[in-house]
Write an enzyme that holds these catalytic residues in place. Structure first.
Site, short mmCIF file in Angstrom:
data_model
loop_
_atom_site.label_atom_id
_atom_site.label_comp_id
_atom_site.label_asym_id
_atom_site.label_seq_id
_atom_site.Cartn_x
_atom_site.Cartn_y
_atom_site.Cartn_z
N GLU A 120 -33.39 26.87 -14.27
CA GLU A 120 -33.25 26.39 -15.66
C GLU A 120 -34.47 26.65 -16.51
OE1 GLU A 120 -31.95 22.34 -18.14
OE2 GLU A 120 -32.10 22.30 -15.95
N LYS B 167 -26.04 21.76 -17.56
CA LYS B 167 -25.29 20.56 -17.24
C LYS B 167 -23.90 20.99 -16.83
CE LYS B 167 -27.41 16.75 -17.08
NZ LYS B 167 -28.38 17.45 -16.24
#
Length: 259
Positions: free
Chosen positions: A63, A79
């Site tokens: 990420e 997410k």
């Protein structure tokens, strides 16, 4: 603890909280060897090996927290997670199910809104835009929903201002950010430390690129303590068993690398 978090959601205190747990063990390891094993298992885009005296970080992070190039800012929160399968047909089904899952997509959208709000405070008016919303990206062990938010940094502000306005990253707190952090502080059994923080670089032109410290092993060579933290987003629709299973899927490459 999840029920207490859900009570907070039902009261309207928060919409979502990223709830994390820690696995730990004692033992002596070769940190660089473990890092190489972890990279082989995960091939992540934002990997980090970091040593500070007797503290080590071995990270296989997928990420990006925030990137600055000129006046362009890019944030790519993750997410939404699904495990992968070695069977191509099953893997495609898992990927499509993730993309269509309303609970997983809502997790992503909530954090996108939070990031947009953070960046709008330091961006040129009208420059904040969602370039990609809840796109599926595939890694060796998991599929993830990732969104890309872009903004133009106000020329009167600095790189440090951009970091101060957006840190900590919403994908690791929840929404709204401050209240979610209060709930995390109350209900998580251990302090996160460097986990869910960020490591990156700032060059002489004050451009930067920072990751999110997830999928990581923290090690202290002084007391031979290893820790692995993993978490998942708790929303009103969360089911405890599924959230725990997601945590185990995320922890698998770190545990495998230590074997």
């Amino acid at each position: 603890r999840q029920m207490c978090i859900r009570d907070s959601i039902q009261r309207g205190d928060i919409y979502e909280a990223n709830f994390c747990q820690e696995f730990y063990a004692n033992g002596q390891i070769n940190p660089l060897h473990i890092f190489k094993q972890l990279q082989f298992l995960s091939t992540p885009p934002f990997a980090v090996f970091f040593k500070n005296n007797f503290h080590f970080l071995m990270s296989a992070s997928p990420e990006r927290y925030l990137k600055k190039q000129g006046n362009l800012l890019i944030s790519q929160p993750i997410k939404g997670t699904a495990k992968r399968s070695s069977d191509a047909a099953v893997d495609l089904r898992l990927k499509n199910t993730l993309f269509a899952d309303p609970k997983e997509r809502s997790e992503n959208v909530m954090i996108v809104d939070l990031v947009r709000n953070d960046l709008s405070r330091i961006a040129n008016k009208g420059s904040v835009e969602v370039e990609e919303l809840s796109a599926v990206y595939s890694f060796k062990q998991v599929h993830h929903l990732i969104s890309t938010i872009r903004a133009e940094l106000d020329s009167k502000l600095s790189a440090v201002d951009a970091i101060c306005a957006s840190y900590p990253m919403g994908s690791m707190t929840g929404a709204p950010k401050i209240e979610s952090m209060n709930i995390i502080d109350e209900f998580e059994s251990t302090k996160r430390g460097l986990y869910s923080g960020s490591v990156g670089y700032i060059n002489p032109e004050m451009d930067f690129d920072f990751n999110v410290v997830i999928r990581s092993i923290l090690y202290s060579s002084s007391n031979k303590m290893l820790t692995v933290n993993v978490g998942s987003a708790i929303t009103h629709k969360s089911i405890a068993e599924k959230e725990y299973e997601e945590c185990l899927v995320k922890a698998e490459p770190m545990i495998q690398s230590l074997k």
